[in-house]
Design an enzyme around this catalytic site. Structure first.
Site, mmCIF file in Angstrom:
data_model
loop_
_atom_site.group_PDB
_atom_site.id
_atom_site.type_symbol
_atom_site.label_atom_id
_atom_site.label_comp_id
_atom_site.label_asym_id
_atom_site.label_seq_id
_atom_site.Cartn_x
_atom_site.Cartn_y
_atom_site.Cartn_z
ATOM 1 N N TRP A 165 0.833 -1.213 0.000
ATOM 2 C CA TRP A 165 0.000 0.000 0.000
ATOM 3 C C TRP A 165 0.863 1.257 0.000
ATOM 4 C CZ3 TRP A 165 -0.600 4.217 3.200
ATOM 5 C CH2 TRP A 165 -1.742 5.001 2.990
ATOM 6 N N ASP A 205 -6.388 -3.204 -1.184
ATOM 7 C CA ASP A 205 -6.501 -3.385 0.264
ATOM 8 C C ASP A 205 -6.896 -2.099 0.990
ATOM 9 O OD1 ASP A 205 -5.825 -6.125 0.301
ATOM 10 O OD2 ASP A 205 -3.706 -5.640 0.131
ATOM 11 N N ASP A 206 -7.074 -1.020 0.249
ATOM 12 C CA ASP A 206 -7.387 0.268 0.870
ATOM 13 C C ASP A 206 -8.844 0.305 1.309
ATOM 14 O OD1 ASP A 206 -6.254 3.329 0.962
ATOM 15 O OD2 ASP A 206 -8.404 3.266 0.568
ATOM 16 N N LEU A 207 -9.063 0.596 2.591
ATOM 17 C CA LEU A 207 -10.418 0.578 3.140
ATOM 18 C C LEU A 207 -11.314 1.620 2.481
ATOM 19 C CD1 LEU A 207 -12.438 -0.516 5.199
ATOM 20 C CD2 LEU A 207 -11.512 1.102 6.872
ATOM 21 N N TRP A 247 -12.392 7.212 -3.362
ATOM 22 C CA TRP A 247 -12.159 7.863 -2.067
ATOM 23 C C TRP A 247 -13.181 8.980 -1.854
ATOM 24 C CZ3 TRP A 247 -6.507 7.410 -3.692
ATOM 25 C CH2 TRP A 247 -5.859 6.384 -2.985
#
Length: 230
Positions: A145, A164-166, A206
């Protein structure tokens, strides 16, 4: 050897994503264009950037900035490198607020630098994304990341999707109206249609996650003809 330019045409990326994904397009038009990142063209020092990434991990921006300022004062430089970090011992760095794990990571970063294992900015221009990730993740404290953030925000690579970024996973959950967060594998499959501008799609995911968390931002109306995922 191919050369990889820093940055990409965001207008072209916007048009491409709007053509490929109607659901994403509705949100993109609602949120408006995200401008080009000016720092894509700014020179930066990969070693220093990685050292700062280590120090910023799992901390608020304000707390991390305070620790970085203390480290800079202790080493007498705003350049975090093997030679400058070597000016102080471990106890001094711990006294600056650097945790034990981060201290080990900084020392490992210095060892990799001294061994010539960290590619320069010039060398990165001739490396693809996978090669840069492979070169940097062996460093303690530097995960995939962290390297993906460098690729997106510092090198301006157009086709990076941090699965894998929330925040990105939350964005896709909102985008597709999913009952739960998608897995990394499902996100990777979902993002295939956004290539070769998955970085720009990530910028919107995002924003979508942030907007959905705000009651003042209604979701856009989905196109009536939209079927399935796109």
């Amino acid at each position: 050897m191919p050369r990889y330019p820093r940055g990409f045409d965001v207008e072209q990326a916007f048009a491409h994503l709007c053509r490929r994904d109607r659901r994403l397009a509705a949100w993109m038009r609602r949120l408006g264009p995200i401008p080009a990142k000016s720092h894509w063209q700014a020179p930066f020092d990969p070693v220093d950037a990685l050292a700062r990434a280590i120090l910023y991990q799992q901390l608020s921006g304000k707390a991390a900035a305070t620790i970085v300022a203390r480290v800079e004062a202790a080493i007498g430089s705003d350049r975090l490198h093997a030679d400058t970090l070597a000016r102080v011992d471990d106890a001094t760095l711990r006294g600056c607020g650097v945790s034990g794990n981060k201290l080990l990571a900084l020392r490992d970063l210095a060892r990799h630098e001294e061994a010539g294992a960290i590619p320069s900015l010039r060398k990165m221009a001739g490396m693809d994304d996978a090669a840069i990730i492979a070169a940097l993740v062996p460093i303690r404290g530097i995960g995939r990341w962290t390297v993906e953030m460098m690729l997106m925000f510092r090198l301006g690579r157009p086709d990076v999707l941090p699965t894998d970024d929330l925040g990105i996973r939350k964005g896709v959950q909102v985008l597709d109206g999913l009952p739960a967060l998608p897995s990394a594998r499902a996100l990777a499959e979902r993002g295939q249609g956004w290539a070769p501008y998955r970085s720009y799609a990530a910028f919107y995911l995002w924003r979508i996650a942030e907007a959905a968390a705000s009651p003042a931002t209604p979701a856009p109306v989905r196109p009536a003809r939209a079927r399935g995922r796109t």
